[in-house]
Each structure stands twice: as structure tokens, then as C-alpha cells.
Scaffold this motif. Structure first.
Motif, short mmCIF file in Angstrom:
data_model
loop_
_atom_site.label_atom_id
_atom_site.label_comp_id
_atom_site.label_asym_id
_atom_site.label_seq_id
_atom_site.Cartn_x
_atom_site.Cartn_y
_atom_site.Cartn_z
N PRO A 156 0.50 -1.07 0.05
CA PRO A 156 -0.11 -0.22 0.31
C PRO A 156 0.66 1.37 -0.19
O PRO A 156 0.38 2.23 -0.57
N SER A 157 2.25 1.29 0.68
CA SER A 157 3.00 2.27 0.81
C SER A 157 3.38 2.92 -0.68
O SER A 157 3.66 3.90 -1.05
N TYR A 158 3.43 1.58 -1.77
CA TYR A 158 3.70 1.92 -3.24
C TYR A 158 1.84 2.76 -4.18
O TYR A 158 2.64 3.58 -4.28
N VAL A 159 1.58 2.91 -3.22
CA VAL A 159 0.36 3.21 -3.93
C VAL A 159 0.44 5.02 -3.48
O VAL A 159 0.05 5.54 -4.33
N LYS A 160 0.79 4.52 -2.34
CA LYS A 160 0.70 5.88 -2.38
C LYS A 160 1.62 6.98 -2.72
O LYS A 160 1.57 8.27 -2.98
N LEU A 161 2.60 6.63 -2.91
CA LEU A 161 3.96 7.59 -3.11
C LEU A 161 3.71 8.04 -4.82
O LEU A 161 3.51 8.63 -4.95
N LYS A 193 0.01 13.16 -7.96
CA LYS A 193 -0.60 14.42 -7.75
C LYS A 193 0.00 15.36 -7.63
O LYS A 193 -0.30 16.76 -8.56
N HIS A 247 -4.92 3.50 -14.07
CA HIS A 247 -5.14 2.29 -12.93
C HIS A 247 -5.77 0.86 -14.24
O HIS A 247 -7.13 1.12 -14.96
N GLU A 295 0.69 7.79 -6.17
CA GLU A 295 -0.47 9.05 -5.96
C GLU A 295 -0.19 9.83 -6.06
O GLU A 295 -0.95 10.75 -6.73
N ALA A 296 0.83 10.42 -4.72
CA ALA A 296 0.66 11.23 -4.06
C ALA A 296 1.91 12.03 -5.33
O ALA A 296 1.94 14.16 -5.51
#
Length: 142
Positions: free
Chosen positions: A68-73, A79, A87, A75-76
Motif C-alpha cells: 500500500p505504501s507504493y500506491v500512496k507514493l 498529484k 489504474h 498517487e502522491a
């Protein structure tokens, strides 16, 4: 010598059937074009560096990413740098489409390595597929 009364047969030429683009086909065509142009960056590390430099034109992220940290990174970064993010459902498909596999004699993919993220620096020659993906993302955002 005249050939009166003899009809010459008319041969009908079939026009090639052009399939309408769907999202997986457009992504495959876009990734293939980027591979040929040498502008495809596979994996989180390469895609993150591409986004940090501000050179990414599109980032594709697999929804079934294990971390999940990959996804957050990703996406951030998208943005922050205002990079379009698309996706895709499975990372195995993304790995196959981005060339992380071997092909057998029949052309079937073997030993497919999953890929959670790819970055595209330049579209390459397939502008039609990129336009389809852009329109799809614009409609999804509304």
C-alpha cells in the motif's frame, strides 16, 4: 474480337475490419509504442525518478499492488507533479504488456513478471491510443 454478351465477374474486395479501441487494447498499443521508442520506465524506482525529473507524460499503476505504501507514493507523486495516472486491474497484465516476459513459438507469453507501476516519458508513434486513454481518463474524472 468482341465479347458481346459475356459478363466479366466483379470481385468484391473486403475492407479490413477495424475494431473499436477498448482500454486494454489501447494500453497495450501505447506501451508497445513506448517500448519501441525507448521511453518506457518499468517499476516503482524508475517511474518515481521519471516523475521527480518532471518528464513523465503518463503513469500506469496496477490495482492489485501488494504494497500500500507504493500506491500512496505513486498517487502522491502524480498529484504533486500533475501527471495523469491510469489504474490497471492486474500487475501480471501490466508486466506482460510492458515486455517483462518471454514468448514461446506460438507467441504466447511465458514467465510473466508482474509489474506494479510503469511510467511513460513520451507516447511514441501511437497517438490514437494515447488520445483514447486521455478521453477515457477525462470521462472518468467527470
Amino acid at each position: 474480337m468482341e465479347t458481346e454478351g459475356v459478363e466479366t465477374p466483379v470481385v468484391a474486395v473486403e475492407e479490413p475490419i477495424i475494431k473499436p479501441l477498448d482500454l486494454p487494447t489501447a494500453v497495450q498499443r501505447l506501451l508497445k509504442s513506448a517500448i519501441y521508442a525507448g521511453k518506457l520506465y518499468r517499476g516503482l524506482r524508475e517511474a518515481a525518478k521519471l516523475m521527480d525529473r518532471g518528464e513523465a507524460s503518463l503513469v500506469i499503476l496496477a490495482e492489485d499492488c501488494d504494497e500500500p505504501s507504493y500506491v500512496k507514493l505513486v498517487e502522491a507523486l502524480c498529484k504533486q507533479r500533475q501527471v495523469p495516472l491510469l489504474h490497471i486491474e492486474e500487475k501480471k497484465d501490466l508486466g506482460e504488456w510492458s515486455g517483462l516476459c518471454q514468448f514461446d513459438k506460438e507467441g504466447n507469453a511465458r514467465n510473466v513478471v508482474g509489474c506494479s507501476c510503469v511510467g511513460i516519458k513520451e507516447v511514441g508513434t501511437d497517438a490514437e491510443a494515447y488520445q483514447f486513454i486521455s478521453d477515457h481518463m477525462r470521462k472518468a474524472a467527470q
